[in-house]
Write an enzyme that holds these catalytic residues in place. Sequence first.
Site, PDB file in Angstrom:
ATOM      1  N   LYS A  78       0.826  -1.220   0.000  1.00 57.54           N
ATOM      2  CA  LYS A  78       0.000   0.000   0.000  1.00 57.54           C
ATOM      3  C   LYS A  78       0.855   1.263   0.000  1.00 57.54           C
ATOM      4  O   LYS A  78       0.366   2.347   0.278  1.00 57.54           O
ATOM      5  CB  LYS A  78      -0.901  -0.001   1.234  1.00 57.54           C
ATOM      6  CG  LYS A  78      -1.905  -1.127   1.189  1.00 57.54           C
ATOM      7  CD  LYS A  78      -2.729  -1.206   2.440  1.00 57.54           C
ATOM      8  CE  LYS A  78      -3.617  -2.432   2.314  1.00 57.54           C
ATOM      9  NZ  LYS A  78      -3.891  -3.075   3.561  1.00 57.54           N
ATOM     10  N   THR A 121       6.366  -3.419  -7.710  1.00 58.03           N
ATOM     11  CA  THR A 121       7.607  -2.771  -7.256  1.00 58.03           C
ATOM     12  C   THR A 121       8.432  -2.303  -8.458  1.00 58.03           C
ATOM     13  O   THR A 121       9.019  -1.216  -8.440  1.00 58.03           O
ATOM     14  CB  THR A 121       8.423  -3.766  -6.393  1.00 58.03           C
ATOM     15  OG1 THR A 121       7.618  -4.121  -5.269  1.00 58.03           O
ATOM     16  CG2 THR A 121       9.735  -3.187  -5.921  1.00 58.03           C
ATOM     17  N   THR A 141       8.304 -13.050  -6.318  1.00 61.33           N
ATOM     18  CA  THR A 141       6.868 -13.272  -6.200  1.00 61.33           C
ATOM     19  C   THR A 141       6.598 -14.769  -6.249  1.00 61.33           C
ATOM     20  O   THR A 141       7.206 -15.480  -7.066  1.00 61.33           O
ATOM     21  CB  THR A 141       6.000 -12.581  -7.280  1.00 61.33           C
ATOM     22  OG1 THR A 141       4.696 -13.156  -7.253  1.00 61.33           O
ATOM     23  CG2 THR A 141       6.534 -12.709  -8.683  1.00 61.33           C
ATOM     24  N   ASP A 143       4.048 -15.871  -7.374  1.00 63.99           N
ATOM     25  CA  ASP A 143       3.223 -16.077  -8.574  1.00 63.99           C
ATOM     26  C   ASP A 143       4.044 -16.447  -9.818  1.00 63.99           C
ATOM     27  O   ASP A 143       3.507 -16.998 -10.769  1.00 63.99           O
ATOM     28  CB  ASP A 143       2.416 -14.810  -8.892  1.00 63.99           C
ATOM     29  CG  ASP A 143       1.563 -14.344  -7.727  1.00 63.99           C
ATOM     30  OD1 ASP A 143       1.256 -15.180  -6.865  1.00 63.99           O
ATOM     31  OD2 ASP A 143       1.222 -13.152  -7.680  1.00 63.99           O
ATOM     32  N   GLY A 186      -1.724 -17.064  -6.911  1.00 64.66           N
ATOM     33  CA  GLY A 186      -1.092 -16.901  -8.219  1.00 64.66           C
ATOM     34  C   GLY A 186      -1.602 -15.725  -9.024  1.00 64.66           C
ATOM     35  O   GLY A 186      -1.143 -15.473 -10.127  1.00 64.66           O
ATOM     36  N   HIS A 288      -2.340 -17.700   2.712  1.00 71.70           N
ATOM     37  CA  HIS A 288      -1.007 -17.139   2.982  1.00 71.70           C
ATOM     38  C   HIS A 288      -0.007 -18.145   3.522  1.00 71.70           C
ATOM     39  O   HIS A 288       1.169 -17.795   3.703  1.00 71.70           O
ATOM     40  CB  HIS A 288      -1.139 -15.931   3.905  1.00 71.70           C
ATOM     41  CG  HIS A 288      -1.802 -14.783   3.214  1.00 71.70           C
ATOM     42  ND1 HIS A 288      -3.164 -14.705   3.075  1.00 71.70           N
ATOM     43  CD2 HIS A 288      -1.283 -13.715   2.568  1.00 71.70           C
ATOM     44  CE1 HIS A 288      -3.462 -13.611   2.394  1.00 71.70           C
ATOM     45  NE2 HIS A 288      -2.344 -12.990   2.071  1.00 71.70           N
TER      46      HIS A 288
HETATM   47  O1  F6P Z   1       1.206 -11.671  -5.475  1.00 72.93           O
HETATM   48  C1  F6P Z   1       1.335 -12.529  -4.395  1.00 72.93           C
HETATM   49  C2  F6P Z   1      -0.017 -12.857  -3.807  1.00 72.93           C
HETATM   50  O2  F6P Z   1       0.166 -13.774  -2.746  1.00 72.93           O
HETATM   51  C3  F6P Z   1      -1.043 -13.377  -4.806  1.00 72.93           C
HETATM   52  O3  F6P Z   1      -0.823 -14.714  -5.170  1.00 72.93           O
HETATM   53  C4  F6P Z   1      -2.334 -13.109  -4.053  1.00 72.93           C
HETATM   54  O4  F6P Z   1      -3.422 -12.936  -4.930  1.00 72.93           O
HETATM   55  C5  F6P Z   1      -2.032 -11.824  -3.346  1.00 72.93           C
HETATM   56  O5  F6P Z   1      -0.629 -11.708  -3.257  1.00 72.93           O
HETATM   57  C6  F6P Z   1      -2.632 -11.737  -1.969  1.00 72.93           C
HETATM   58  O6  F6P Z   1      -2.400 -10.469  -1.475  1.00 72.93           O
HETATM   59  P1  F6P Z   1      -2.664 -10.047   0.030  1.00 72.93           P
HETATM   60  O7  F6P Z   1      -1.531 -10.582   0.850  1.00 72.93           O
HETATM   61  O8  F6P Z   1      -2.669  -8.580  -0.011  1.00 72.93           O
HETATM   62  O9  F6P Z   1      -3.962 -10.649   0.447  1.00 72.93           O
END
Ligand code: F6P
Length: 367
Positions: A78, A121, A141, A143, A186, A288
């Site tokens: 953010k 970033t 990442t 992803d 992802g 997460h």
């Molecule tokens: O980009 C990494 C990621 O974990 C994605 O796979 C997922 O959609 C997003 O971030 C989740 O974001 P946040 O941690 O803000 O919920």
Amino acid sequence: MTAKKVKRIGILTGGGDCPGLNAVIRGVTKPALDNGLTVLGILDGFEGLVEGKAIELYNKDVSGILATGGTILGSSNKGDPFHWPEEVDGKIKIIDRSKDALKNYEAWNLDAVIAIGGDGTMHISKKLIDMGMNIVGVPKTIDNDLEATDLTFGHDSAVYVVTEALDRLHTTASSHHRVMVIEVMGRYAGWIALNGGLAGGADVILIPEIPFEWERVYDKVLMRNMMGKKFSIVCVAEGARPKGEDIITKGKDLKRTDPIQLGGIGEYVAKKISENTGLETRYTVLGHLQRGGSPTPFDRILSTKFGTFAIQLAIKKQFGKMVALKGNEIKSVWIEDAISRQKLVKPNDQAVLAASAVGVSFGTEKL
Ligand code: F6P
């Protein structure tokens, strides 16, 4: 480019965290200190650059962090200086605070910043480079969706978590003769579902790049049942969607550059399978867990190679570059080229072909 030697560098971790960030911080800081540079750790990604939050990093700070998850510097998705969310009368107002970022960069006397992060970033870095900052990028990442590098660190660790989860789901699915649906992360790329699903022996893999048909998914689990395999494992990417339907989102966070929060497809797929096949179905959202914990050996090695290469680029004043894995070698690419394309799964990717060859359904094939 100035003739001045690089003496002081800043380092920050931006966007969502992933295993391997600390290994990069260590890989940058140790050689930097050995080369007589000073290192400033900028806290909470670009937020720290805007708000002036930073700490000096010494050897003791980066010793023993190779195997630890998260980031000792903190991170934020953010803190975009160009898209800074400010709450005014209970409402979010987006303002530009990039001048504050530049002010702190100058006040801290930095010669360069190593920015470790994903797509977001790198986009921010490019705009700060255009304002006169010297930046070297390191791609992270889970992803794995950056086209410019064969792999981002963090992905292998996330795939490991998915694989372990699938192994565990297999045994309970088998005991109870159930269909188990697992939703993995992802964003708009299916790499985690594809690689995790392949490693964990999923029977169905649903990814954003290959919109699926409900009937094909039902056919696959019913067919397995008929053949005596009384359970099935469905690995679905959070960005996957059925043909003709929209991607499923669970909310919006206007403070982020990309406000869309994906999620919910796992529950939806489980409900549809249960209703349309009569098979007992459960779903798990891995969430997460895929971003936490210790990096795999592969990610520790990649992160260390990325970090140590990045500091060499900074010392050589190769600013505006991002480190990248190309085959087995670490190279550098221009950040602006790195952000121009997202790496998505191609339907003829070898992993897709291999999965199909061993009977995995992508929800498209007639049985
Ligand atoms: O980009 C990494 C990621 O974990 C994605 O796979 C997922 O959609 C997003 O971030 C989740 O974001 P946040 O941690 O803000 O919920």
